[in-house]
Every structure is written in structure tokens, then in C-alpha cells.
Enzyme design. Structure first.
Site, PDB file in Angstrom:
ATOM      1  N   LYS A 174       0.916  -1.142  -0.024  1.00 39.39           N
ATOM      2  CA  LYS A 174      -0.069   0.104  -0.003  1.00 39.39           C
ATOM      3  C   LYS A 174       0.931   1.103  -0.141  1.00 39.39           C
ATOM      4  O   LYS A 174       1.953   1.239   0.759  1.00 39.39           O
ATOM      5  CB  LYS A 174      -0.759  -0.258   1.280  1.00 39.39           C
ATOM      6  CG  LYS A 174      -1.854   1.036   1.404  1.00 39.39           C
ATOM      7  CD  LYS A 174      -2.814   1.042   2.577  1.00 39.39           C
ATOM      8  CE  LYS A 174      -3.777   1.814   3.017  1.00 39.39           C
ATOM      9  NZ  LYS A 174      -4.672   1.560   3.796  1.00 39.39           N
ATOM     10  N   SER A 209      -9.670   1.939   2.953  1.00 41.72           N
ATOM     11  CA  SER A 209      -8.601   2.699   2.048  1.00 41.72           C
ATOM     12  C   SER A 209      -7.604   1.662   1.179  1.00 41.72           C
ATOM     13  O   SER A 209      -7.112   2.135   0.443  1.00 41.72           O
ATOM     14  CB  SER A 209      -7.968   3.708   3.129  1.00 41.72           C
ATOM     15  OG  SER A 209      -7.028   2.896   3.971  1.00 41.72           O
ATOM     16  N   SER A 254      -9.830  -0.685   7.206  1.00 49.39           N
ATOM     17  CA  SER A 254      -9.120  -0.541   5.883  1.00 49.39           C
ATOM     18  C   SER A 254      -8.567  -1.576   5.041  1.00 49.39           C
ATOM     19  O   SER A 254      -8.115  -1.559   3.901  1.00 49.39           O
ATOM     20  CB  SER A 254      -8.329   0.633   5.987  1.00 49.39           C
ATOM     21  OG  SER A 254      -8.811   1.833   5.913  1.00 49.39           O
TER      22      SER A 254
END
Lengths: 96, 470
Positions: free
Chosen positions: B74, B149, B173
Site C-alpha cells: 500500500k 482505504s 481499511s
């Protein structure tokens, strides 16, 4: 709690952000909406409850007081928007 | 492509393929699915270089236990010499000067890091639409969001663009996008994995965790990443178990499900039916499953917002336009350097959260909001721990429904915030939680079921998850 234009200005000043015109009305509306939402927590009786501050169960994490220098000056300066060989550069602080 | 690390590992050790071949194949796959916008950057050069050296290690028998495991990060996890931006304009062009501890540990076991993945800006969002670098498409139906996210992480794994991805989970997330894309997503116990090198959002909530195709891969990655790190004083010194070799399999468990998470009108009927079916199956397998009531459900997301925005406003004060990141062209003195750089550099959702967080911490409101939130967090934690004194796991749907359409919820922060309604509990009390793909809805989209366990019960959680998926 009602957020006013003055509250937005005061909070923006603290947060080092700026909202003007339409953006100010928008953030005011959003903050009021979100505050209405979070005020739900006031329904709960928390009399005598201690605030929960630490989530980690580690107690007194100590280490020897020895300096470790893993970052060179050049590395530290690498991502600066403006710099010279040794320093971060910012706009002039004391105006003429 | 390979569906598990054991498959890949077998192919590598039997010399059916090489790490270089595997990396090249993934690079091609990534290129084919460019429209997803999951990858912000492919680290082709460094990944191929690592692949070569891992191939050599495999040949001489010195390779680590993740040899050739192709992983993406990420875009909020630092990888030395590579860009990281938290999908924010304020960090455009920023290059990491050190490795996150998780990266260090993965590389030490010969994993290969292939790129960085789109996410909501500073991990704030539930749809990946808050990225300054464009939204990500759900690989299963491209007009849908991948969740957030860690949307790019879930999309990349689901589309087979890497074998696993790392995400971060502050309120759901990792688990919510895993549910939306049909992957496994694990949020470890707070403190189980070092946060050093993770761009901070809310420091008492954030945890790094894996998104994978199966439970075994998640267990293996956790085993490598977990453990004490002197660079993160909140990391736990508890011993790391052999998560990849579960010892407690086959045990009959006691499972609680929260009635309100199933009965609520907001839960899609098919999701509800599927969870009820899983409950029946668990009972048929000899586990004890009981309905319990948890009257704090409606307080969890509000508590989360008060506390995480407060922490975020403090964490994000470091983006000042001086030491690194974006500086506004109109910066002409100290004040305008800060104000203009931050106002131009942060996106709208990040600014919204900084403002709310600054407000709840400000003089006159601190006790009414922030301290109150911390008190409610204690109540929720104690009530959750009370459940775990009687049950091994809590079971809920991961999300109330399947992935929604791109643009559908973007104008209403509250609807978006409620995406986290079932996941946020684990971040509030700090325990581990996993989302497991439970199959498909008649609309063609996947959805997950969530299992939560008591703090540091990853072993139990993972071995049970493995049984559930087999």
C-alpha cells in the site's frame, strides 16, 4: 454544538489550513453534520470511567541511551522542496 | 498465475519456473489490468534484480522462507529508495530514506516487492475515491469501488497482479476492501506488527496487515512480520507463534454473533442469509454458536471518528511544506508556507478530518469530545473483553452489503463512515480480526464474513479461519 464561520476560522488557524468563500460554507456544513453524528457518544453515561489512553500493553519500554545515526545529512535533505547543500530553505522570515 | 505461496514455492523448488519469470509474468498482468488503477508504480527494475538474487539463493539452497513471494505495498509503507505518497499531492515525489520494519523483515526472507498500490489519501476513506491519483476500479465489476482505504491492495490481489499485498487498517481499511474484492484480509492485534515506516494516520488504531488469496498465506506473512521492534515502542514483546503451522486445529469453539449486526435493516438480505447459513454450518460441525446483544454498536463509529481525527490532526501536522513534500508556489513567508502548502497539498477528506480532529482537541471542547471518546473506548473495550471471556470468536458480516458503485456515496461523509460499522470494533479494543470471502451475491459481487478474537489470539483465529475455508 453549532459550528459558525468564526469557529471555522479559529480551527483553520490552529490547523494551518485556509477555507474561503464556498469552501468555507462547505466545511462548515460538513463539520456540523459530522459533529451531529459523533455527539451520539454523549448518550452514554461515562461517570467514573477512566479514559483509555494506551492500547499497547507494553510498560516502560526502555533502551540504552546510545545515539544511533542512521540518516545522513544528505538523506535528510533529499526530499526537501527547497534546500542548499546543508540547510532546508524557507522564504524570508523577517520582512524588510 | 499462482493462487498460493505453497504452489509457487513448489514450482520454484521443482525448477518449473524462476523468480525472474514469475516477476515478468506479474509485470505483464499488471500492464493488462492498467484500467484498474491499482498500481501507482511498478518497481520493475528493483523487483527483477531481487528476483535474480533470490533465484541464485534458491539454486544454492540458502533462500528464506518467502523466497519469490511477490508482494506489493500500500502506498503508505516505506521502501528505501522508492517513492511513497499516501496517494497525496502533499507527498508527490517523496522517496523513502529507510525501510519500514515490515519491508525489512519480508526482504530478509527473500520476498520480492513489485510495486506500490493506490489507496485513499492518508488511508482516510472506504472506497479508494479519496486518492489524489484517481479512483481504483473493483476488478470483479469495474463500475464498482474496490473498498478502502487499502483499495488498490485488495484489487491487485483479487486481479492476480501480485500474490499478496500489504495494507493498513485503522477502522476496517484491510477487511472492508478484502470483503468487496473477495480476498482474505487480516488486521493483527494492535502492537503485533511494528508500525515503523507506516505513514501514520491514527497511531493508537493503525496496524499493518496482509491481503491474500487464502488464510495460509496471511498466516505465513504475519509470522514473518510480527514481533518486537525497537523502532516502535508500542510493538509487543510477546513471543510470535508459528502462525503458519497451527497447533490448535480441530477444536470445538464457542462463537458469539452480535444480533444487531444481522437483524439491522441496513444489512443486505443475501448477506444476512449467508451469515445465518454459516452459523448453521458451524453448529452442524459441532461448534457452539450463540446470539448475543451488544448495545454499543451505534456508538462505535462516532467514537472512532472523534479519536482518529484527533490523532490524525496531530500526526499530519508534520506536513508543513518545509522539510519534505509539497510547497506552494505562493509561499512567501513562514505562515503562508504552512497554510498554502497544506491547503493545496491535502485533499478535501483529509482537510475535513484534520479540522474535526483539531476541533475536538481545542480548548473548551477537549473534555466534551476527546476525553469523552476515550472513556467510551474503554467501555467498548471492556464490554468486548467480557464477550471474549465467554467466547472464542465474534462473528459478523464484514460489511453490510457488497461493493457500491463508483461515485455513489461520495457526497455524503456519514454514509461513507458507516461502511466501517462492523469492522471498527476490532480497532477500538485493539484485537485481531479477519475477513474471509464467503462467496458471491446474486449481483455477482463477493462479500466477506468477519471473525474477531481476543488480543494476541492470532493463532486461534488463523487456525479456525483455515478450517472454515477448507
Amino acid at each position: 454544538m453549532q459550528i459558525t464561520d468564526e469557529t471555522v476560522d479559529k480551527i483553520a488557524e490552529l490547523a494551518k489550513l485556509k477555507f474561503e468563500g464556498e469552501k468555507k460554507q462547505e466545511i462548515k456544513k460538513d463539520l456540523n453534520k459530522v459533529l451531529d453524528f459523533v455527539e451520539k457518544i454523549n448518550e452514554l453515561d461515562t461517570e467514573g470511567i477512566e479514559p483509555l489512553i494506551h492500547i499497547s500493553d507494553e510498560i516502560n519500554v526502555l533502551r540504552a541511551d546510545v545515539s544511533e545515526n542512521n540518516t545522513t545529512q544528505q538523506e535528510a535533505l533529499k526530499n526537501a522542496p527547497k534546500k542548499d547543500n546543508y540547510y532546508f530553505k524557507i522564504p524570508k522570515v523577517i520582512q524588510d | 498465475m499462482f493462487k498460493s505461496y505453497s504452489e509457487l514455492n513448489k514450482a520454484l523448488s521443482q525448477k518449473e519456473t524462476t523468480c525472474v519469470e514469475v516477476v515478468n509474468a506479474y509485470i505483464q498482468e499488471i500492464d493488462k489490468r492498467k484500467s484498474l488503477n491499482a498500481f501507482l508504480e511498478v518497481f520493475a527494475e528493483s523487483a527483477l534484480k531481487t528476483a535474480e538474487s533470490v533465484d541464485a539463493k534458491i539454486a544454492n539452497g540458502t533462500a528464506g522462507k518467502l523466497a519469490g513471494f511477490v508482494i506489493s505495498l500500500k502506498d503508505n509503507i516505506c521502501f528505501k529508495g522508492h517513492k511513497v505518497s499516501a496517494s497525496s499531492k502533499i507527498l508527490e515525489g517523496f522517496e523513502s530514506i529507510y525501510n519500514a520494519t515490515v519491508v525489512e523483515r519480508l526482504l530478509a526472507e527473500d520476498a520480492i516487492i513489485i510495486g506500490r498500490l493506490n489507496c485513499d489519501e492518508f488511508a482516510m476513506g472506504s472506497s479508494n475515491e479519496n486518492s489524489s491519483l484517481g479512483y481504483v476500479r473493483n476488478p470483479i465489476q469495474e463500475d464498482k469501488v474496490p473498498g478502502g482505504s487499502s483499495g488498490g491492495s485488495a484489487a491487485a490481489v483479487a486481479a492476480g497482479l501480485c500474490l499478496a499485498a500489504l495494507g493498513s487498517d485503522t477502522g476496517g481499511s484491510i477487511r472492508q476492501p478484502a470483503s468487496f474484492c473477495g480476498t482474505v484480509g487480516l488486521k493483527p492485534t494492535y502492537g503485533r506488527v511494528s508500525r515503523y515506516g507506516l505513514l501514520a494516520y491514527a497511531s493508537s488504531f493503525d496496524q499493518i496487515g496482509p491481503l491474500t488469496n487464502n488464510v495460509e498465506d496471511a498466516a505465513l506473512l504475519l509470522e514473518v512480520m510480527a514481533g518486537k521492534d525497537h523502532m516502535d515502542s508500542t510493538s509487543s514483546s510477546r513471543e510470535v507463534a508459528n502462525y503458519s503451522k497451527p497447533e490448535e486445529s480441530g477444536k470445538k469453539r464457542k462463537i458469539a454473533y452480535i444480533k444487531e449486526t444481522i437483524d439491522s435493516d441496513g444489512v443486505d438480505p443475501e448477506v444476512r442469509a449467508s451469515v445465518l447459513k454459516s452459523i448453521e454450518q458451524l453448529r452442524a460441525d459441532g461448534h457452539e454458536v450463540e446470539a448475543i446483544s451488544f448495545p454499543y454498536l451505534d456508538y462505535m463509529v462516532p467514537t472512532y471518528y472523534v479519536l482518529t481525527t484527533a490523532e490524525a490532526s496531530s500526526n499530519l501536522s508534520r506536513y508543513d511544506g518545509v522539510h519534505f513534500g509539497y510547497r506552494s508556489e505562493s509561499a512567501k513567508d513562514v505562515e503562508s508556507t504552512y497554510v498554502a502548502s497544506r491547503s493545496e497539498g491535502f485533499g478535501p477528506e483529509v482537510q475535513r478530518r484534520i479540522m474535526l480532529g483539531t476541533f475536538v482537541l481545542s480548548a473548551g471542547y477537549y473534555d466534551a469530545y476527546y476525553t469523552k471518546g476515550q472513556k467510551v473506548r474503554r467501555i467498548i473495550t471492556e464490554k468486548t473483553e467480557e464477550i471474549f471471556s465467554r467466547y472464542d470468536f465474534i462473528l459478523t458480516p464484514t460489511t453490510p452489503a457488497t461493493a457500491f458503485g463508483l461515485g455513489e456515496n461520495i457526497d455524503d461523509p456519514i454514509t461513507m463512515y458507516l461502511q466501517d460499522i462492523f469492522t471498527v470494533q476490532a480497532n477500538l479494543y485493539g484485537g485481531p480480526a479477519i475477513s474471509l470471502p464467503m462467496g458471491n451475491h446474486s449481483n455477482g459481487l463477493p462479500f466477506g464474513i468477519q471473525l474477531m478474537a481476543s488480543k494476541f489470539e492470532e493463532s486461534k483465529l488463523l487456525s479456525f479461519s483455515k478450517e472454515l475455508m477448507s
